[in-house]
Design a protein around this motif. Structure first.
Motif, mmCIF file in Angstrom:
data_model
loop_
_atom_site.group_PDB
_atom_site.id
_atom_site.type_symbol
_atom_site.label_atom_id
_atom_site.label_comp_id
_atom_site.label_asym_id
_atom_site.label_seq_id
_atom_site.Cartn_x
_atom_site.Cartn_y
_atom_site.Cartn_z
ATOM 1 N N GLY A 11 0.830 -1.189 0.000
ATOM 2 C CA GLY A 11 0.000 0.000 0.000
ATOM 3 C C GLY A 11 0.862 1.236 0.000
ATOM 4 N N GLY A 12 0.218 2.382 0.035
ATOM 5 C CA GLY A 12 0.967 3.627 0.044
ATOM 6 C C GLY A 12 0.057 4.806 0.281
ATOM 7 N N CYS A 13 0.695 5.964 0.378
ATOM 8 C CA CYS A 13 -0.051 7.203 0.609
ATOM 9 C C CYS A 13 -0.722 7.660 -0.685
ATOM 10 C CB CYS A 13 0.897 8.281 1.118
ATOM 11 S SG CYS A 13 2.190 8.666 -0.071
ATOM 12 N N ARG A 14 -1.441 8.754 -0.610
ATOM 13 C CA ARG A 14 -2.196 9.208 -1.776
ATOM 14 C C ARG A 14 -1.287 9.566 -2.958
ATOM 15 N NH1 ARG A 14 -7.525 13.025 -2.453
ATOM 16 N NH2 ARG A 14 -7.811 12.431 -4.613
ATOM 17 N N CYS A 15 -0.128 10.163 -2.691
ATOM 18 C CA CYS A 15 0.745 10.583 -3.808
ATOM 19 C C CYS A 15 1.686 9.471 -4.241
ATOM 20 C CB CYS A 15 1.524 11.845 -3.436
ATOM 21 S SG CYS A 15 2.959 11.559 -2.377
ATOM 22 N N GLY A 16 1.837 8.432 -3.419
ATOM 23 C CA GLY A 16 2.684 7.307 -3.796
ATOM 24 C C GLY A 16 4.124 7.408 -3.318
ATOM 25 N N ALA A 17 4.499 8.491 -2.634
ATOM 26 C CA ALA A 17 5.880 8.641 -2.165
ATOM 27 C C ALA A 17 6.218 7.616 -1.082
ATOM 28 C CB ALA A 17 6.110 10.053 -1.628
ATOM 29 N N ILE A 18 5.250 7.301 -0.234
ATOM 30 C CA ILE A 18 5.441 6.301 0.820
ATOM 31 C C ILE A 18 4.825 4.989 0.336
ATOM 32 C CG2 ILE A 18 4.922 5.659 3.219
ATOM 33 C CD1 ILE A 18 6.490 8.205 3.176
ATOM 34 N N ARG A 19 5.601 3.910 0.428
ATOM 35 C CA ARG A 19 5.076 2.588 0.095
ATOM 36 C C ARG A 19 5.380 1.640 1.248
ATOM 37 N NH1 ARG A 19 1.287 1.694 -3.197
ATOM 38 N NH2 ARG A 19 2.093 -0.379 -3.689
ATOM 39 N N VAL A 20 4.419 0.812 1.605
ATOM 40 C CA VAL A 20 4.586 -0.120 2.726
ATOM 41 C C VAL A 20 4.151 -1.520 2.296
ATOM 42 C CG1 VAL A 20 4.211 1.699 4.466
ATOM 43 C CG2 VAL A 20 2.270 0.329 3.670
ATOM 44 N N ARG A 21 4.582 -2.520 3.070
ATOM 45 C CA ARG A 21 4.202 -3.903 2.781
ATOM 46 C C ARG A 21 3.856 -4.633 4.070
ATOM 47 N NH1 ARG A 21 8.903 -6.796 0.567
ATOM 48 N NH2 ARG A 21 8.339 -6.167 -1.540
ATOM 49 N N ILE A 22 2.788 -5.387 4.033
ATOM 50 C CA ILE A 22 2.400 -6.269 5.135
ATOM 51 C C ILE A 22 2.686 -7.696 4.686
ATOM 52 C CG2 ILE A 22 0.450 -7.186 6.449
ATOM 53 C CD1 ILE A 22 -0.893 -4.445 6.183
ATOM 54 N N SER A 23 3.470 -8.426 5.483
ATOM 55 C CA SER A 23 3.837 -9.781 5.087
ATOM 56 C C SER A 23 3.415 -10.837 6.102
ATOM 57 C CB SER A 23 5.351 -9.864 4.849
ATOM 58 O OG SER A 23 6.025 -9.470 6.021
ATOM 59 N N ALA A 24 2.741 -10.408 7.173
ATOM 60 C CA ALA A 24 2.263 -11.365 8.189
ATOM 61 C C ALA A 24 0.765 -11.159 8.385
ATOM 62 C CB ALA A 24 3.002 -11.144 9.506
ATOM 63 N N PRO A 25 0.053 -12.226 8.729
ATOM 64 C CA PRO A 25 -1.388 -12.086 8.955
ATOM 65 C C PRO A 25 -1.673 -11.039 10.037
ATOM 66 C CG PRO A 25 -0.751 -14.403 8.964
ATOM 67 C CD PRO A 25 0.519 -13.599 8.952
ATOM 68 N N PRO A 26 -2.704 -10.210 9.837
ATOM 69 C CA PRO A 26 -3.048 -9.203 10.843
ATOM 70 C C PRO A 26 -3.405 -9.851 12.183
ATOM 71 C CG PRO A 26 -4.239 -8.781 8.800
ATOM 72 C CD PRO A 26 -3.571 -10.116 8.645
ATOM 73 N N LEU A 27 -3.166 -9.088 13.242
ATOM 74 C CA LEU A 27 -3.556 -9.501 14.589
ATOM 75 C C LEU A 27 -4.989 -9.086 14.879
ATOM 76 C CD1 LEU A 27 -0.339 -8.205 16.392
ATOM 77 C CD2 LEU A 27 -0.871 -10.598 15.833
ATOM 78 N N LEU A 28 -5.432 -8.036 14.170
ATOM 79 C CA LEU A 28 -6.752 -7.463 14.442
ATOM 80 C C LEU A 28 -7.094 -6.457 13.347
ATOM 81 C CD1 LEU A 28 -8.943 -7.270 16.750
ATOM 82 C CD2 LEU A 28 -7.661 -5.313 17.626
ATOM 83 N N THR A 29 -8.377 -6.292 13.106
ATOM 84 C CA THR A 29 -8.840 -5.162 12.295
ATOM 85 C C THR A 29 -9.802 -4.369 13.165
ATOM 86 O OG1 THR A 29 -10.707 -6.415 11.362
ATOM 87 C CG2 THR A 29 -8.648 -6.422 10.103
#
Ligand SMILES: [Zn+2]
Ligand SMILES: [Zn+2]
Length: 151
Positions: A11-29
């Motif tokens: 995922g990332g921010c609206r402009c795309g400058a920040i990008r992140v990755r989740i690689s483990a199952p969530p603990l909670l939503t």
């Protein structure tokens, strides 16, 4: 079966400058109705995917602190578009809260729990399993995570 992302999820921010990755199952939503989240999201509530710290990665960009600039809770924003992308608690308690709508695919997301219903807007009713008037107590998080991950 609890709603869960296909991993890895980027995922990332609206402009795309920040990008992140989740690689483990969530603990909670979860969703948070507190007035702080209402202001920071310019909406009725924030939505969060809580992931284990080791399952979260900053791929690109240099997020800056926003929100309250407190000592314990660090809200990380994109410096350019100001999107609120994720939150870390210091010292690390083993998780990072990623804002669900920053993910490229947030269509799977459903909040399992909601917090701060005492401050929620009257119409903002969510299909959650657990509701808390304020913040769950520290000892309530363990059972909450176990219930989410067990489904
Ligand atoms: Zn941005
Ligand atoms: Zn909140």
């Amino acid at each position: 079966m609890t709603a869960a992302p296909t991993l890895p999820a980027e995922g990332g921010c609206r402009c795309g400058a920040i990008r992140v990755r989740i690689s483990a199952p969530p603990l909670l939503t979860a969703a948070c109705h507190c007035t702080g989240c209402q202001r920071m999201t310019a909406s009725a509530f924030s939505i969060t995917v809580t992931v284990p710290t080791q399952g979260f990665e900053l791929l690109q960009g240099e997020p800056v602190i926003g929100g309250l600039h407190g000592e314990q809770i660090h809200h990380f924003h994109c410096d350019y578009c100001k999107s609120w992308v994720f939150t870390r608690v210091e010292p690390d308690m083993g998780f990072v809260n990623v804002r669900a709508t920053m993910l490229d695919d947030a269509s799977w997301f459903e909040p399992f729990a909601e917090f701060w219903t005492s401050e929620k807007l009257a119409w903002a009713n969510l299909p959650v399993v657990h509701s808390f008037e304020t913040q769950p107590a520290i000892e309530e998080f363990g059972p909450l995570v176990a219930d989410y991950m067990g489904r």
